[in-house]
Design an enzyme around this catalytic site. Structure first.
Site, PDB file in Angstrom:
ATOM      1  N   CYS A 468      29.495  39.730  35.666  1.00  0.00           N
ATOM      2  CA  CYS A 468      30.165  40.757  35.969  1.00  0.00           C
ATOM      3  C   CYS A 468      31.175  41.141  35.028  1.00  0.00           C
ATOM      4  O   CYS A 468      30.793  41.151  33.788  1.00  0.00           O
ATOM      5  CB  CYS A 468      31.069  40.254  37.395  1.00  0.00           C
ATOM      6  SG  CYS A 468      32.155  38.969  37.205  1.00  0.00           S
ATOM      7  N   ALA A 469      32.408  41.542  35.240  1.00  0.00           N
ATOM      8  CA  ALA A 469      33.235  42.077  34.322  1.00  0.00           C
ATOM      9  C   ALA A 469      33.778  41.000  33.303  1.00  0.00           C
ATOM     10  O   ALA A 469      34.066  41.256  32.130  1.00  0.00           O
ATOM     11  CB  ALA A 469      34.505  42.792  34.892  1.00  0.00           C
TER      12      ALA A 469
END
Length: 524
Positions: A468-469
């Site tokens: 993810c981020a």
């Protein structure tokens, strides 16, 4: 007892996969928000009057273009979610999964429209179709499922794709085998789903709307509960799954803008950015979002200062300054807080509990002050300026972030310094000399992809790997083969394990790390 743990781990695993898949379509929102925010801030009559340099046809034409592009992305959100989630869930052949999601989504739209007509459930001619839970989407008269429909198409497609993308057909039909078989199956699957949705969607829509009414009716209590759950889910990486309904469905509120009923506080916010008639942003933004700005801009830097001041004066304090300053600055500018939150969590769970409560209180203060600053991703300084200051105080009440932010900073500084010292928590700089030296010297450097794969137990032990981020999200076959200490030596701030699901927290550089791992794996 074992069964319960297994079911829990299975649930977390599903949530982890869905959470990282949701991040793919969400990642496009900052682009749409940036275009809409700049266009809205610099094309209003008051701003043009105040800054005459903006009063020329080229610049205003450019702002109109940015508004149109941002609004176009916003209008395509259901399709973006369908493609993004399907690609995110696909184990392989992600492009094919995206195409299959497009097919599935449009079959869902046209199928529900056709079944409404066949079953006599269409809105009467000349009636306002919105009153019947129906809408025009991509020129198709269908149920008003909006982003929910796109997410449904993406999730179902991901499941169908992973089951059938390796299908082998007889030689005469071999051309249609493999990944090409998925959109064919998807067409049939979504014909069935569209029939089911005609009957169940009205009830689902009413339930979502009722849930939104209840949470909105709780007012400040609802804001606190929302903030507390959101931050608690942050630890296990399921916060994306929790907040999505509030962002994109009636759970986050509804508002009519330009003759269209928009659902979800964030989709409403994006629509208001594109609407020149907006005079004040949606009130639910104060309940479900604005408190994040207090946390990123003031609380997290205060926590870092508290951690720094809690280190006894001497070489350790000096050596730790650069690390703490960098993670505080990252939180302040970008809103990325994993390094701070997990430093608290692993030093003492009570410190993270205190952070979660502080986070929830920030939502209450924002709701009290009626601060309506939207966001697309991070709620750091960049978005505070773009969606708060540049939009004007009349629309956002952004000045209260500064007014309340100062006492929030002071209170959190003293609170966390006291807790760290009383708990004797081993926050950065307070560990043993050996631990501190190891932590400060561990920073990801290019070329460590092989080490990361080995630390995860080797390629044969990796069942699924994505990101993810800020985190690598990994599912392994055997947890006992994973070397967590070796992962930390590659620069991971921390590693969270839930059953066979791991989250290896590297921070914003994780995209580059994931790319290097993919490149390394492709050479094996």
């Amino acid at each position: 007892m074992e069964e319960k743990v297994s079911l829990k781990d299975s649930f977390v695993g599903i949530g982890q996969k869905l959470g990282k898949a949701i991040m793919m379509p969400i990642s496009i929102l900052p682009v749409a928000g940036l275009f809409l925010g700049i266009a809205a801030a610099l094309s209003s009559g008051a701003v043009i009057k105040a800054y005459s340099v903006l009063d020329n046809s080229f610049l205003q034409g450019l702002f109109k273009l940015m508004n149109a592009v941002g609004n176009g992305v916003f209008g395509a959100l259901p399709l973006i979610f369908a493609v993004g989630i399907a690609a995110g869930l696909a184990k392989a052949e992600k492009g094919s999964a995206g195409l299959s999601a497009v097919v599935g989504y449009f079959v869902l739209l046209t199928g529900t429209g056709a079944f409404m007509s066949i079953l006599g459930k269409e809105a009467p001619a000349g009636a306002d179709i919105r009153l019947y839970g129906q809408a025009m989407q991509f020129g198709i008269k269908t149920l008003n499922m909006n982003v929910f429909g796109g997410a449904l198409a993406g999730i179902v497609t991901g499941v169908v794709h992973n089951k059938y993308y390796k299908t082998k057909l007889p030689d005469v039909l071999a051309f249609f085998g493999g990944a090409r078989f998925v959109p064919i199956v998807n067409t049939v699957v979504f014909m069935g789903i569209s029939l089911v949705m005609v009957f169940i969607w009205p009830a689902v829509a009413n339930m979502i709307s009722y849930f939104g009414t209840i949470t909105e009716g709780l007012g400040l209590v609802g804001a606190f509960i929302y903030g507390l759950i959101l931050r608690s889910f942050y630890v296990i990486g399921l916060h994306h799954v929790f907040y999505l309904p509030f962002w994109t469905t009636a759970a986050g509120g509804t508002l009519e803008i330009g003759g269209k009923v928009i659902e979800g506080w964030q989709t409403i916010f994006l629509a208001q950015l594109a609407d020149p008639n907006t005079t004040h942003y949606f009130s639910n933004i104060a309940l479900y979002n604005s408190g994040r700005y207090f946390h990123m801009l003031f609380t997290m830097p205060a926590v870092c200062l508290a951690m720094y001041r809690a280190i006894p004066a001497g070489p350790k304090r000096k050596a730790t300054f650069g690390f703490l300053f960098s993670i505080a600055l990252t939180a302040f500018i970008t809103g990325v807080t994993e390094p701070i939150s997990f430093a608290l969590l692993f030093a003492s769970p009570l410190l993270f509990v205190a952070e979660a409560i502080s986070f929830a209180i920030s939502f209450v203060i924002a709701a009290m002050a009626k601060v309506t600053i939207g966001s697309t991703f991070s709620a750091g300084l960049v978005e505070f300026l773009l969606f708060g200051v540049f939009q004007g105080n009349a629309k956002t009440n952004w000045i209260w972030i500064v007014i309340w932010g100062i006492p929030i900073f002071i209170a959190n500084y003293f609170l966390f310094k006291l807790l760290i010292e009383k708990l004797n928590a081993k926050t950065p700089g307070r560990e043993s000399d050996e631990e501190a030296e190891k932590k400060l010297s561990n920073k990801y450097q290019a070329g460590q992809a092989k080490t990361i794969v080995e630390a995860l137990g080797g390629l044969d032990n990796i069942d699924d790997l994505d990101n993810c981020a800020t985190r690598l999200r990994v599912t392994v076959k055997k947890l006992d083969k994973v070397n967590i200490e070796l992962l930390k030596q590659t620069g991971a701030h921390n590693v969270v394990t839930r059953g066979k699901n791991l989250q290896v927290i590297y921070g914003p550089t994780v995209n580059l790390i994931r790319t290097e791992i993919d490149e390394y794996i492709s050479t094996l």
